[in-house]
Design a protein around this motif. Sequence first.
Motif, PDB file in Angstrom:
ATOM      1  N   TRP A  65       0.620  -1.535   0.148  1.00 16.49           N
ATOM      2  CA  TRP A  65      -0.161  -0.104  -0.290  1.00 16.49           C
ATOM      3  C   TRP A  65       0.701   1.498  -0.181  1.00 16.49           C
ATOM      4  N   ASP A  92       1.150   4.994  -0.019  1.00 16.53           N
ATOM      5  CA  ASP A  92       0.812   5.950   0.690  1.00 16.53           C
ATOM      6  C   ASP A  92       1.273   7.196   0.879  1.00 16.53           C
ATOM      7  N   ARG A 123      -9.856  10.053  -1.241  1.00 13.95           N
ATOM      8  CA  ARG A 123     -10.238  10.482   0.208  1.00 13.95           C
ATOM      9  C   ARG A 123     -11.099   9.052   0.083  1.00 13.95           C
ATOM     10  N   LEU A 147      -9.143   6.030   0.266  1.00 16.33           N
ATOM     11  CA  LEU A 147      -8.525   5.853   0.816  1.00 16.33           C
ATOM     12  C   LEU A 147      -9.021   4.945   2.175  1.00 16.33           C
ATOM     13  N   GLN A 148     -10.454   5.420   1.941  1.00 23.10           N
ATOM     14  CA  GLN A 148     -11.703   4.701   2.694  1.00 23.10           C
ATOM     15  C   GLN A 148     -11.738   3.356   3.031  1.00 23.10           C
ATOM     16  N   LYS A 149     -12.291   2.854   0.895  1.00 23.93           N
ATOM     17  CA  LYS A 149     -11.915   1.581   0.675  1.00 23.93           C
ATOM     18  C   LYS A 149     -10.597   0.461   0.909  1.00 23.93           C
ATOM     19  N   HIS A 199      -8.530   1.451   4.002  1.00 24.78           N
ATOM     20  CA  HIS A 199      -8.373   1.225   5.112  1.00 24.78           C
ATOM     21  C   HIS A 199      -9.325   0.051   5.241  1.00 24.78           C
ATOM     22  N   ARG A 200     -10.894  -0.079   4.647  1.00 29.12           N
ATOM     23  CA  ARG A 200     -11.179  -1.307   5.354  1.00 29.12           C
ATOM     24  C   ARG A 200     -10.435  -3.151   4.695  1.00 29.12           C
ATOM     25  N   TYR A 224      -7.276  -3.675   4.260  1.00 25.04           N
ATOM     26  CA  TYR A 224      -5.991  -3.153   4.902  1.00 25.04           C
ATOM     27  C   TYR A 224      -6.630  -4.059   6.617  1.00 25.04           C
ATOM     28  N   ASN A 225      -7.854  -3.853   6.898  1.00 29.81           N
ATOM     29  CA  ASN A 225      -9.019  -4.854   7.922  1.00 29.81           C
ATOM     30  C   ASN A 225      -8.762  -6.696   7.792  1.00 29.81           C
ATOM     31  N   LYS A 253      -4.582  -7.741   6.040  1.00 27.92           N
ATOM     32  CA  LYS A 253      -3.689  -7.007   6.827  1.00 27.92           C
ATOM     33  C   LYS A 253      -2.321  -7.994   7.515  1.00 27.92           C
ATOM     34  N   ARG A 271       2.014  -1.069   4.637  1.00 27.52           N
ATOM     35  CA  ARG A 271       1.612   0.209   4.089  1.00 27.52           C
ATOM     36  C   ARG A 271       2.952   1.081   3.865  1.00 27.52           C
TER      37      ARG A 271
END
Length: 328
Positions: free
Chosen positions: A157, A159, A243, A246-248, A250-251, A253-254, A257, A262
Amino acid sequence: MNIVSLSVCRHVPPSVNFQRGLAMEPFFHHPRKDKAVVILGATGTGKSRLAIDLASCFPPAEIVNSDKMQVYRGLDITTNKVSEEECRGVPHHLLGIADPDSNFTAKDFTRHASSAIDSIVRRDCLPIIAGGSNSYIEALVEDDSAFRLKYECCFLWVDVSLPVLDPFLSRRVDRMIEAGQVDEVRQFFDPAGDYTAGIRRAIGLPEFDEFLRTEATVDEGTKRRSLDAAIAKIKSNNCSLARRQLQKIHRLYNMWKRNMYRLDATEAFKKFGDEAEELWETSVLARSQRIVHKFLYDDSPVVPTASVMSSVPPYQQPKQVAMATACH
């Protein structure tokens, strides 16, 4: 990070044998999966550059585009396709393959990407999947059971903090305008075109609609204001896209992970010229090289640099070292 204009990269036959045996040897009668590298990130963060950098360091490797606008033919400046020069001889797949008026879905991507990846692996090459359409990547990795059975993925990722990324995206739009984006869009413009389908959904096309409809009938001042408004809207929409992406991420990543890393490229994006290049190589590329090397070769020793390797005949080099990083 440069603005480019060509859509198709020259196919160069692999010159190094990437040993599938490393990934395919049986273990307690369960075959090990082949491996693929996936590069994610918001728009403008350098995903394509990192993919090409890594492909040059882990040859032979080939790149599979996962950007849902770059998959269409045309609008090379607007969709920011990599040029043949920027490809540096690394073969690319799924760039400019779809009719611009068609709807290339996540299901279509999964089918085409799976076929390309299987072909890459059959030729003993490393597949690197890179692009900003996270829904495409999720469809491939999560929804395609055949892909999950065959492949293990390492997710990188890239960033960049939003306060640093936003002005970069604005400058990128300015460079696209300088490169001829308005003329490119003007040639593609269709007053009856549907901005909800195909390539016409791309940021940088619908924003010019009012300008292109009225430019021939208004005075120069009005035309300039209309053009400026379109450019400002493109910049705003790119920031909004970053933005959402990034929201997607982060999801995702959960979900991923355990195999997702990153890479903070913020400092490289703060600088310009040689200083930016140096920071990219040390803070992004070098770390990603270590991650991918460990992913491919488990706990093997760190690979010597190209200058050291060049003095050792290939037949005297350890098997894993001969197949690993040799950056040019």
